[in-house]
Design a protein around this motif. Structure first.
Motif, PDB file in Angstrom:
ATOM      1  N   UNK A 157     -24.899  42.394  48.876  1.00  9.09           N
ATOM      2  CA  UNK A 157     -25.147  42.308  50.314  1.00  9.09           C
ATOM      3  C   UNK A 157     -25.948  43.488  50.845  1.00  9.09           C
ATOM      4  N   UNK A 158     -27.025  43.815  50.158  1.00 13.92           N
ATOM      5  CA  UNK A 158     -27.925  44.853  50.645  1.00 13.92           C
ATOM      6  C   UNK A 158     -28.578  44.377  51.934  1.00 13.92           C
ATOM      7  N   UNK A 159     -28.520  45.199  52.974  1.00 15.32           N
ATOM      8  CA  UNK A 159     -29.095  44.821  54.265  1.00 15.32           C
ATOM      9  C   UNK A 159     -30.520  45.358  54.383  1.00 15.32           C
ATOM     10  N   UNK A 160     -31.424  44.481  54.783  1.00 20.79           N
ATOM     11  CA  UNK A 160     -32.827  44.839  54.937  1.00 20.79           C
ATOM     12  C   UNK A 160     -33.147  44.874  56.424  1.00 20.79           C
ATOM     13  N   UNK A 161     -33.354  46.071  56.970  1.00 22.15           N
ATOM     14  CA  UNK A 161     -33.671  46.202  58.391  1.00 22.15           C
ATOM     15  C   UNK A 161     -35.165  46.408  58.630  1.00 22.15           C
ATOM     16  N   UNK A 162     -35.835  47.082  57.707  1.00 20.30           N
ATOM     17  CA  UNK A 162     -37.265  47.337  57.842  1.00 20.30           C
ATOM     18  C   UNK A 162     -37.934  47.111  56.498  1.00 20.30           C
ATOM     19  N   UNK A 163     -39.268  47.053  56.506  1.00 18.31           N
ATOM     20  CA  UNK A 163     -39.981  46.866  55.250  1.00 18.31           C
ATOM     21  C   UNK A 163     -39.838  48.090  54.352  1.00 18.31           C
ATOM     22  N   UNK A 164     -39.586  49.250  54.941  1.00 19.42           N
ATOM     23  CA  UNK A 164     -39.315  50.442  54.129  1.00 19.42           C
ATOM     24  C   UNK A 164     -38.036  50.285  53.322  1.00 19.42           C
ATOM     25  N   UNK A 165     -37.076  49.531  53.857  1.00 22.73           N
ATOM     26  CA  UNK A 165     -35.843  49.255  53.115  1.00 22.73           C
ATOM     27  C   UNK A 165     -36.152  48.457  51.853  1.00 22.73           C
ATOM     28  N   UNK A 166     -37.086  47.509  51.971  1.00 23.16           N
ATOM     29  CA  UNK A 166     -37.486  46.711  50.803  1.00 23.16           C
ATOM     30  C   UNK A 166     -38.135  47.614  49.757  1.00 23.16           C
ATOM     31  N   UNK A 200     -45.692  47.774  33.579  1.00 28.94           N
ATOM     32  CA  UNK A 200     -47.035  47.689  33.006  1.00 28.94           C
ATOM     33  C   UNK A 200     -47.648  46.299  33.168  1.00 28.94           C
ATOM     34  N   UNK A 201     -46.862  45.338  33.641  1.00 32.85           N
ATOM     35  CA  UNK A 201     -47.352  44.006  33.977  1.00 32.85           C
ATOM     36  C   UNK A 201     -46.983  43.695  35.425  1.00 32.85           C
ATOM     37  N   UNK A 202     -47.708  42.748  36.015  1.00 34.82           N
ATOM     38  CA  UNK A 202     -47.352  42.335  37.365  1.00 34.82           C
ATOM     39  C   UNK A 202     -46.074  41.499  37.327  1.00 34.82           C
ATOM     40  N   UNK A 203     -45.135  41.847  38.202  1.00 36.11           N
ATOM     41  CA  UNK A 203     -43.898  41.089  38.372  1.00 36.11           C
ATOM     42  C   UNK A 203     -43.847  40.592  39.811  1.00 36.11           C
ATOM     43  N   UNK A 204     -43.452  39.350  39.977  1.00 37.73           N
ATOM     44  CA  UNK A 204     -43.316  38.765  41.303  1.00 37.73           C
ATOM     45  C   UNK A 204     -41.838  38.529  41.582  1.00 37.73           C
ATOM     46  N   UNK A 205     -41.337  39.176  42.625  1.00 40.39           N
ATOM     47  CA  UNK A 205     -39.916  39.122  42.959  1.00 40.39           C
ATOM     48  C   UNK A 205     -39.749  38.501  44.336  1.00 40.39           C
ATOM     49  N   UNK A 206     -38.744  37.653  44.481  1.00 45.68           N
ATOM     50  CA  UNK A 206     -38.408  37.102  45.786  1.00 45.68           C
ATOM     51  C   UNK A 206     -37.035  37.616  46.200  1.00 45.68           C
ATOM     52  N   UNK A 207     -36.946  38.085  47.431  1.00 44.71           N
ATOM     53  CA  UNK A 207     -35.669  38.446  48.037  1.00 44.71           C
ATOM     54  C   UNK A 207     -35.313  37.365  49.041  1.00 44.71           C
TER      55      UNK A 207
END
Length: 221
Positions: A95-104, A116-123
């Motif tokens: 339950x990490x809370x994301x309030x701003x893009x800096x939090x991400x 060393x490779x591109x990773x695509x992550x979805x939150x």
């Protein structure tokens, strides 16, 4: 502190935080070889890393390239690293809370800026801006990721997410978006509107910096 103590003895007496990276790895290796003491073997492991952070991406085959590292030693190190990753991920997903893009950025930079490779992550976030799911959707080449918009949103739909944040890294260290990054973001915004899922932002992580599509207003979010 007694400098004559061996790594295991030092850990027992003073705790793990006083040990160097080489000493921690030496404990995992347990023994050296006839020609190479365990601390020297551990240093050889450190020497093939670009930084200690890159240890989390090391493979069994990387380790086997070191003279004196057996399959047993290599798999012990890889298993220990993976266990540490899972413990950290479980803590981060609580339950990490994301309030701003800096939090991400703070949430993911340690894991992503040295890849060393591109990773695509979805939150996937609930209406209280809490992370309810974190998933690596794709791992691409050093320069690109083949992306399916449908698969990205499948992850969000499964957990009934209120909104999503898309995050990927640029192995070059420069987070400036490419034309394909811009096109992908526009596609995702359109799809999110159709699915009634809030598209919160698309973040690109580089070395010690990031790019936010929302903050830079390169596309309207």
């Amino acid at each position: 502190m007694d400098k004559t103590l061996k790594p295991r003895e030092k850990l027992i007496k003073h705790g793990p935080k006083v040990l160097s990276n080489s000493e921690l790895i030496a404990i995992l290796l347990r023994t050296g070889t006839k020609d190479k003491p365990v601390l020297k073997l551990a240093k050889d492991v450190i020497d093939i890393l670009s930084s200690i952070q890159s240890l989390k991406n090391i493979s069994v085959f990387d380790l086997l390239s070191i003279k004196g590292i057996s399959h047993a030693k290599a798999t012990t190190i890889v298993a220990a690293v993976e266990l540490g990753n899972r413990i950290r991920d479980n803590s981060l997903n609580n339950k990490k809370e994301i309030e701003t893009i800096n939090d991400v950025y703070d949430y993911l930079r340690e894991d992503m800026e040295h890849l060393e490779q591109e990773h695509l992550v979805i939150l996937c976030l609930n209406i209280r801006a809490e992370v309810i799911k974190r998933e690596t959707i794709y791992i691409g080449t050093t320069t690109s990721i083949p992306v399916s918009v449908k698969e990205i949103f499948n992850s969000a739909i499964k957990v009934n997410a209120y909104g999503i944040v898309l995050v990927h890294n640029h192995p070059t260290g420069d987070p400036t978006p490419s034309i394909s990054d811009e096109k992908l973001t526009k596609k995702l915004i359109d799809a999110a509107n159709i699915l009634s899922i809030k598209f919160i932002d698309h973040l690109i992580i580089g070395f010690n910096k990031f790019y936010s599509f929302k903050l830079e207003r390169i596309v309207e979010i």
